[in-house]
Write a protein that holds these residues in place. Structure first.
Motif, PDB file in Angstrom:
ATOM      1  N   ALA A 270      95.515  49.647  27.521  1.00  0.00           N
ATOM      2  CA  ALA A 270      94.823  48.458  27.015  1.00  0.00           C
ATOM      3  C   ALA A 270      95.781  47.367  26.570  1.00  0.00           C
ATOM      4  O   ALA A 270      95.392  46.196  26.505  1.00  0.00           O
ATOM      5  CB  ALA A 270      93.913  48.849  25.854  1.00  0.00           C
ATOM      6  N   GLN A 271      97.029  47.732  26.223  1.00  0.00           N
ATOM      7  CA  GLN A 271      98.051  46.756  25.806  1.00  0.00           C
ATOM      8  C   GLN A 271      97.503  45.804  24.729  1.00  0.00           C
ATOM      9  O   GLN A 271      97.552  44.583  24.862  1.00  0.00           O
ATOM     10  CB  GLN A 271      98.560  45.963  27.015  1.00  0.00           C
ATOM     11  CG  GLN A 271      99.266  46.818  28.051  1.00  0.00           C
ATOM     12  CD  GLN A 271      99.819  45.999  29.197  1.00  0.00           C
ATOM     13  OE1 GLN A 271      99.143  45.125  29.741  1.00  0.00           O
ATOM     14  NE2 GLN A 271     101.063  46.266  29.576  1.00  0.00           N
ATOM     15  N   LEU A 272      97.008  46.389  23.668  1.00  0.00           N
ATOM     16  CA  LEU A 272      96.364  45.592  22.622  1.00  0.00           C
ATOM     17  C   LEU A 272      97.314  44.585  21.986  1.00  0.00           C
ATOM     18  O   LEU A 272      96.886  43.508  21.567  1.00  0.00           O
ATOM     19  CB  LEU A 272      95.779  46.515  21.546  1.00  0.00           C
ATOM     20  CG  LEU A 272      94.682  47.481  22.010  1.00  0.00           C
ATOM     21  CD1 LEU A 272      94.126  48.253  20.828  1.00  0.00           C
ATOM     22  CD2 LEU A 272      93.573  46.753  22.752  1.00  0.00           C
ATOM     23  N   THR A 273      98.584  44.923  21.894  1.00  0.00           N
ATOM     24  CA  THR A 273      99.526  44.000  21.262  1.00  0.00           C
ATOM     25  C   THR A 273      99.775  42.758  22.104  1.00  0.00           C
ATOM     26  O   THR A 273     100.349  41.781  21.614  1.00  0.00           O
ATOM     27  CB  THR A 273     100.872  44.705  20.983  1.00  0.00           C
ATOM     28  OG1 THR A 273     101.416  45.192  22.212  1.00  0.00           O
ATOM     29  CG2 THR A 273     100.678  45.859  20.017  1.00  0.00           C
ATOM     30  N   GLN A 274      99.361  42.775  23.362  1.00  0.00           N
ATOM     31  CA  GLN A 274      99.528  41.619  24.234  1.00  0.00           C
ATOM     32  C   GLN A 274      98.277  40.744  24.280  1.00  0.00           C
ATOM     33  O   GLN A 274      98.252  39.733  24.980  1.00  0.00           O
ATOM     34  CB  GLN A 274      99.862  42.082  25.663  1.00  0.00           C
ATOM     35  CG  GLN A 274     101.046  43.027  25.764  1.00  0.00           C
ATOM     36  CD  GLN A 274     102.312  42.421  25.189  1.00  0.00           C
ATOM     37  OE1 GLN A 274     102.643  41.264  25.489  1.00  0.00           O
ATOM     38  NE2 GLN A 274     103.017  43.167  24.361  1.00  0.00           N
ATOM     39  N   ARG A 275      97.256  41.100  23.523  1.00  0.00           N
ATOM     40  CA  ARG A 275      95.979  40.396  23.577  1.00  0.00           C
ATOM     41  C   ARG A 275      95.744  39.579  22.310  1.00  0.00           C
ATOM     42  O   ARG A 275      96.302  39.887  21.249  1.00  0.00           O
ATOM     43  CB  ARG A 275      94.827  41.398  23.730  1.00  0.00           C
ATOM     44  CG  ARG A 275      94.857  42.174  25.038  1.00  0.00           C
ATOM     45  CD  ARG A 275      93.822  43.297  25.022  1.00  0.00           C
ATOM     46  NE  ARG A 275      93.781  43.997  26.294  1.00  0.00           N
ATOM     47  CZ  ARG A 275      92.966  43.675  27.285  1.00  0.00           C
ATOM     48  NH1 ARG A 275      92.116  42.668  27.147  1.00  0.00           N
ATOM     49  NH2 ARG A 275      92.984  44.357  28.419  1.00  0.00           N
ATOM     50  N   ARG A 276      94.906  38.561  22.414  1.00  0.00           N
ATOM     51  CA  ARG A 276      94.431  37.853  21.234  1.00  0.00           C
ATOM     52  C   ARG A 276      93.317  38.670  20.598  1.00  0.00           C
ATOM     53  O   ARG A 276      92.377  39.094  21.285  1.00  0.00           O
ATOM     54  CB  ARG A 276      93.887  36.467  21.617  1.00  0.00           C
ATOM     55  CG  ARG A 276      94.942  35.472  22.043  1.00  0.00           C
ATOM     56  CD  ARG A 276      94.347  34.061  22.164  1.00  0.00           C
ATOM     57  NE  ARG A 276      93.289  34.005  23.168  1.00  0.00           N
ATOM     58  CZ  ARG A 276      93.509  33.840  24.472  1.00  0.00           C
ATOM     59  NH1 ARG A 276      94.764  33.721  24.924  1.00  0.00           N
ATOM     60  NH2 ARG A 276      92.507  33.779  25.325  1.00  0.00           N
ATOM     61  N   VAL A 277      93.426  38.901  19.296  1.00  0.00           N
ATOM     62  CA  VAL A 277      92.404  39.655  18.570  1.00  0.00           C
ATOM     63  C   VAL A 277      91.401  38.681  17.971  1.00  0.00           C
ATOM     64  O   VAL A 277      91.772  37.808  17.180  1.00  0.00           O
ATOM     65  CB  VAL A 277      93.022  40.523  17.455  1.00  0.00           C
ATOM     66  CG1 VAL A 277      91.922  41.297  16.730  1.00  0.00           C
ATOM     67  CG2 VAL A 277      94.053  41.475  18.033  1.00  0.00           C
TER      68      VAL A 277
END
Length: 328
Positions: A270-277
């Motif tokens: 999911a690469q959450l750290t690369q996404r806008r939250v």
């Protein structure tokens, strides 16, 4: 006048009956002891549709917790599949063949059922990626706030707490009665996106591929939420066993090991750290949730924290679990 011998002969059948009765009582007692040693079956809801692997983790954790609690209970699937909302009603009324289920907590569910207040998902149910039609893969590229996301329409189950959470944050939604129908309705353009938890996507691969859907590569929605085990209000014995087993599994590391084995591949992908939250509020999270116990909650990597947007103000109409009627 009877002789002593006659007296013993006349009493012999009585003595035999007494001896046989005592033996039967002893055998019955032994049988009862064995019955006590037999584990009691704990019935949980089977998947709504096949193939559906979304619940594999919860079943394994249920099995682990009951084993850690001493093995007095043994999990087994119930004979009939049903929607989450129906399962909650059936368990609340009793006599349905259900003993336990897992669901996102909210005040209404905690009134109907007895919650075991340990987030079995470590809060992961509140981290959501968006499914899109393949031709709309870049639809959400410019979205940087809940207000901007509100220009698009999300599909949600009509009885899901998530529906009320999205509406509390001012997001546009379409309520759908059938879980599997959500994927086909998105493919047909009935709404724009379908938020799904990171922990659910792996088990939904078949439905996603069948509908030719893709994951949005830009956003992750987040709101504080917890998935609990729930039992009937009067099953304090089962609730106590689950609480004890989960606490023991947390203490010895087997809880976290199962969580990581199951969910880490999906979290890495999911690469959450690369996404806008996009941070959202959850007015349905009860104050009793153990948010102060940080060891029970999954945390995004501190080395590369994702970019977050502040949550909007919650819709005051949803305080206390009330919700507006879903659209037609």
């Amino acid at each position: 006048m009877q002789s002593l011998a006659d007296h013993h002969l006349l009493r012999a059948p009585t003595r035999r009956r007494l001896l046989l009765g005592a033996a039967a009582t002893a055998l019955g007692s032994a049988g009862s002891a064995r019955a006590v040693d037999e584990p009691t079956l704990v019935r949980y809801p089977p998947p709504e549709v096949q193939p559906d692997q979304r619940n594999d983790y919860e079943v394994r954790l249920l099995t682990l917790a009951l084993a850690k609690a001493g093995g007095r209970f043994l999990p087994a699937p119930a004979g009939t599949s049903m929607t989450k909302g129906r399962a909650i009603i059936e368990l609340a009324h009793g006599g349905s063949g259900l003993d336990v289920l897992w669901a996102m907590t909210n005040p209404e569910r905690e009134r109907l059922l007895r919650p075991v207040r340990i987030p079995i998902d470590r809060g992961l149910i509140g981290w959501r990626l968006c499914l899109l039609r393949r031709q709309d893969e870049h639809l959400l590229r410019g979205v940087d706030s809940a207000a901007a996301l509100g220009h698009f329409v999300a599909g949600q189950g009509h009885d899901w707490p998530d529906l009320r959470i999205l509406r509390a944050n001012g997001l546009s939604t379409t309520a759908v009665n059938s879980y599997p129908a959500l994927f086909g309705m998105l493919a047909r353009g009935r709404f724009d996106y379908l938020p799904r938890s990171v922990m659910e996507l792996g088990g939904e691969r078949g439905l996603i591929e069948q509908a030719n859907l893709v994951l949005d590569p830009y956003l992750v929605l987040h709101y504080p939420a917890a998935l609990y085990f729930f039992v009937h209000r009067e099953r304090a014995d089962l609730a106590d066993a689950l609480q004890l087993g989960l606490e023991r599994a947390q203490a010895d590391g087997s809880f976290e090991a199962l969580f990581r084995t199951t969910h880490e591949p999906q979290l890495r992908a999911a690469q959450l750290t690369q996404r806008r939250v996009i941070e959202l509020v959850n007015p349905l999270l009860p104050e009793s949730a153990p948010t102060q116990r940080r060891e029970l909650w999954w945390q995004v990597s501190a080395e590369a924290p994702p970019r977050r947007t502040p949550p909007p103000a919650a819709n005051p109409r949803l305080k206390g679990g009330a919700a507006p009627s879903p659209p037609d």
